[in-house]
Design an enzyme around this catalytic site. Structure first.
Site, mmCIF file in Angstrom:
data_model
loop_
_atom_site.group_PDB
_atom_site.id
_atom_site.type_symbol
_atom_site.label_atom_id
_atom_site.label_comp_id
_atom_site.label_asym_id
_atom_site.label_seq_id
_atom_site.Cartn_x
_atom_site.Cartn_y
_atom_site.Cartn_z
ATOM 1 N N HIS A 79 0.871 -1.176 0.000
ATOM 2 C CA HIS A 79 0.000 0.000 0.000
ATOM 3 C C HIS A 79 0.915 1.236 0.000
ATOM 4 O O HIS A 79 2.027 1.184 0.529
ATOM 5 C CB HIS A 79 -0.844 -0.050 1.281
ATOM 6 C CG HIS A 79 -1.879 1.023 1.409
ATOM 7 N ND1 HIS A 79 -1.592 2.279 1.877
ATOM 8 C CD2 HIS A 79 -3.198 1.026 1.142
ATOM 9 C CE1 HIS A 79 -2.697 3.005 1.899
ATOM 10 N NE2 HIS A 79 -3.695 2.269 1.459
ATOM 11 N N ASP A 122 3.278 -4.748 8.045
ATOM 12 C CA ASP A 122 2.068 -3.939 7.929
ATOM 13 C C ASP A 122 0.883 -4.901 7.994
ATOM 14 O O ASP A 122 0.570 -5.586 7.022
ATOM 15 C CB ASP A 122 2.093 -3.168 6.602
ATOM 16 C CG ASP A 122 0.787 -2.435 6.338
ATOM 17 O OD1 ASP A 122 -0.139 -2.554 7.152
ATOM 18 O OD2 ASP A 122 0.708 -1.755 5.296
ATOM 19 N N GLN A 166 -4.304 -5.303 6.878
ATOM 20 C CA GLN A 166 -5.295 -6.192 6.261
ATOM 21 C C GLN A 166 -5.240 -7.614 6.824
ATOM 22 O O GLN A 166 -5.965 -8.491 6.347
ATOM 23 C CB GLN A 166 -5.089 -6.245 4.739
ATOM 24 C CG GLN A 166 -5.253 -4.912 4.032
ATOM 25 C CD GLN A 166 -6.682 -4.384 4.063
ATOM 26 O OE1 GLN A 166 -7.631 -5.097 4.404
ATOM 27 N NE2 GLN A 166 -6.851 -3.136 3.698
ATOM 28 N N LYS A 195 -10.201 -0.771 10.602
ATOM 29 C CA LYS A 195 -10.361 -1.956 9.740
ATOM 30 C C LYS A 195 -10.661 -3.199 10.573
ATOM 31 O O LYS A 195 -10.936 -4.264 10.037
ATOM 32 C CB LYS A 195 -9.088 -2.178 8.920
ATOM 33 C CG LYS A 195 -8.824 -1.078 7.894
ATOM 34 C CD LYS A 195 -7.690 -1.469 6.969
ATOM 35 C CE LYS A 195 -7.045 -0.296 6.273
ATOM 36 N NZ LYS A 195 -7.868 0.327 5.245
ATOM 37 N N CYS A 208 -4.748 2.556 -3.613
ATOM 38 C CA CYS A 208 -3.502 3.071 -3.028
ATOM 39 C C CYS A 208 -2.376 2.060 -3.177
ATOM 40 O O CYS A 208 -1.538 1.899 -2.273
ATOM 41 C CB CYS A 208 -3.672 3.462 -1.554
ATOM 42 S SG CYS A 208 -4.888 4.734 -1.318
HETATM 43 N N1 7TS Z 1 -1.581 -0.823 4.838
HETATM 44 C C1 7TS Z 1 -2.467 -1.550 4.149
HETATM 45 C C2 7TS Z 1 -2.097 -2.932 3.710
HETATM 46 C C3 7TS Z 1 -3.719 -1.009 3.865
HETATM 47 O O1 7TS Z 1 -4.599 -1.750 3.190
HETATM 48 C C4 7TS Z 1 -4.040 0.297 4.299
HETATM 49 C C5 7TS Z 1 -5.360 0.959 3.957
HETATM 50 C C6 7TS Z 1 -3.081 0.999 5.027
HETATM 51 C C7 7TS Z 1 -1.861 0.408 5.285
HETATM 52 C C8 7TS Z 1 -3.338 2.373 5.560
HETATM 53 O O2 7TS Z 1 -4.253 2.324 6.577
HETATM 54 P P1 7TS Z 1 -4.784 3.673 7.259
HETATM 55 O O3 7TS Z 1 -5.850 3.215 8.184
HETATM 56 O O4 7TS Z 1 -3.631 4.275 7.972
HETATM 57 O O5 7TS Z 1 -5.284 4.539 6.156
HETATM 58 N N2 7TS Z 1 -6.053 0.364 2.920
HETATM 59 C C9 7TS Z 1 -7.152 0.830 2.307
HETATM 60 C C10 7TS Z 1 -7.814 0.149 1.283
HETATM 61 O O6 7TS Z 1 -7.471 -0.937 0.833
HETATM 62 N N3 7TS Z 1 -8.888 0.853 0.890
HETATM 63 O O7 7TS Z 1 -8.948 1.971 1.618
HETATM 64 C C11 7TS Z 1 -7.881 1.955 2.513
#
Ligand code: 7TS
Length: 411
Positions: free
Chosen positions: A127, A204, A207, A230, A368
């Site tokens: 990401h 990371d 997910q 999430k 992203c």
């Molecule tokens: N890492 C992964 C693997 C992600 O999928 C996401 C967000 C992030 C980091 C960042 O997370 P945040 O909460 O700090 O924004 N992924 C997604 C997505 O797949 N669709 O919207 C956000």
């Protein structure tokens, strides 16, 4: 098709009031869980209760409300520690989300350990939030970003990864599960191989945490990050896990209240872990809400969640593969419940818009993860991402929606 797993999904769905609504006169089918997941009533109630009865700043007041909110805040830290099986609550730092956690490591650990000519290894399926902070660091330090390639299924090429490791490698940062492809990476092997070179590993887990049990001590990762929103908790809260020895040696990031022991104009001494990294008033309600989400998940059981989702994934994969003109992007042998696809002759955004009118919420775009799109020769995909409250009926609705998309574009 009744679920063969032990989850009572009908009862579980009642815990998520948002799922009971209709959009455009159709029942909502929520399949955008990788972007953010929905919140159970217990999380909503916890937030309301906090503001109704306990709201006060933490770690400073002597009054009853401040004591209560401090206790709840620190109790939630304990919940996160147990959830990840971390050795100590000192290793749990509350941040805004996965993005902020990665930036924190880049700006503290990275800045003190990376010099000109050093290398940082990431993968081709990251990401943007696990790419850009490392690019920024490399730019500042004159370091080099090395990228583990992926195969046509969307799996890491492990032998290529091993070849990237050398005595200039300072950190490996990879996703546990890819948001765009669903691939579950062999993080245990990655960590072992990196440690053979004395290289620390950041995972990371944004997910991964909503879909499977994560044990940071068994993985032996050095840093693990995830976002509360999430994992059925509130937005604006996330976690950085770090091994105590590493965190202890890292300089603080942001300066301000709560992260200090004493301040004079001549010299400031910093607070102990984890407070050294929690400058300013944190997202108190968010932390306590995340604690409630973890309690809820504990009650259901991550193993049961994983089994149910794997069953849904297998069903959804079979169904989507049988649709003419549909190509799944991401067909790794080890996958979490993400179904990313393109339909011949249809722009992914058009597909998502038509699906939306059918009540089916999916995401379309590059997710992203633009380098992943480039690797597969597409500019975007339509992505259905599942959670444990989804059912085979939800997948049937997705499939019916896709048939509608195909009819519209065939006409
Ligand atoms: N890492 C992964 C693997 C992600 O999928 C996401 C967000 C992030 C980091 C960042 O997370 P945040 O909460 O700090 O924004 N992924 C997604 C997505 O797949 N669709 O919207 C956000």
């Amino acid at each position: 098709m009744p679920s063969a797993t032990s989850l009572d999904v009908t009862a579980i769905r009642k815990d998520f009031p948002i799922l009971a609504q209709q959009v455009y006169g159709k029942p909502l089918i929520y399949l955008d869980n990788a972007a953010t997941s929905q919140k159970p009533q217990c999380v909503i109630d916890t937030l309301t209760r906090f503001y109704k009865t306990d709201n006060a700043n933490i770690h400073r007041g002597v009054h009853a409300l401040s004591e209560r909110s401090t206790l709840s805040y620190e109790a939630a830290r304990g919940k996160v520690q147990r959830f990840l099986n971390a050795a100590d609550t000192r290793e749990i730092i509350f941040v805004r989300g996965a993005t902020e956690a990665i930036n924190l490591v880049g700006q503290t650990y990275g800045r003190t350990h990376v010099s000109a000519g050093d290398e940082i290894v990431i993968s081709a399926m990251e990401h943007h939030s696990n790419i850009v902070p490392w690019q920024m660091l490399c730019e500042e330090k004159g370091a080099v970003l090395r990228v583990i390639p992926i195969n046509d299924r969307g799996e890491l090429e492990f032998d290529q990864f091993e070849k990237l490791l050398n005595n200039r490698t300072r950190l490996v940062a990879v996703s546990h599960v890819s948001n765009a492809l669903g691939t579950i990476n062999p993080v245990r092997g990655i960590i072992r191989a990196a440690h053979a070179w004395n290289v620390p590993v950041l995972i990371d887990g944004a997910q991964a945490v909503p879909h499977m049990k994560v044990d940071v001590r068994s993985l032996d990762c050095d840093f693990y990050v995830f976002s509360g929103h999430k994992v059925f908790g509130p937005t604006g809260i996330g976690v950085l896990y770090g091994k105590e020895k590493l965190l202890e040696a890292m300089p603080p990031w942001q300066g301000g209240g709560d992260m200090i022991q004493s301040v004079t104009f001549g010299k400031t001494t910093y607070n102990d872990l984890p407070y050294k990294f929690e400058a300013g008033t944190p997202n108190i309600a968010g932390v306590i809400g995340l604690g409630a989400a973890i309690d809820y998940l504990d009650q259901i059981g991550m193993d049961a969640i994983e089994a149910h989702e794997q069953e849904l994934l297998a069903y959804g994969t079979r169904e989507l593969e049988s649709i003419t003109g549909l190509r799944l992007i991401g067909t790794a042998r080890e996958k979490a419940s993400v179904l990313s696809f393109v339909i011949e002759g249809v722009h992914p955004h058009d597909a998502a818009t038509i699906l939306d009118r059918e009540g089916v919420a999916v995401r379309a775009g590059h997710h992203c993860a633009q380098p992943v799109m480039e690797r597969f020769g597409v500019s975007a995909t339509t992505r259905a991402s599942l959670a444990f409250y989804n059912t085979t009926e939800d997948i049937d609705a997705l499939v019916a929606g896709i048939q509608k998309v195909r009819e519209i574009f065939a006409a």
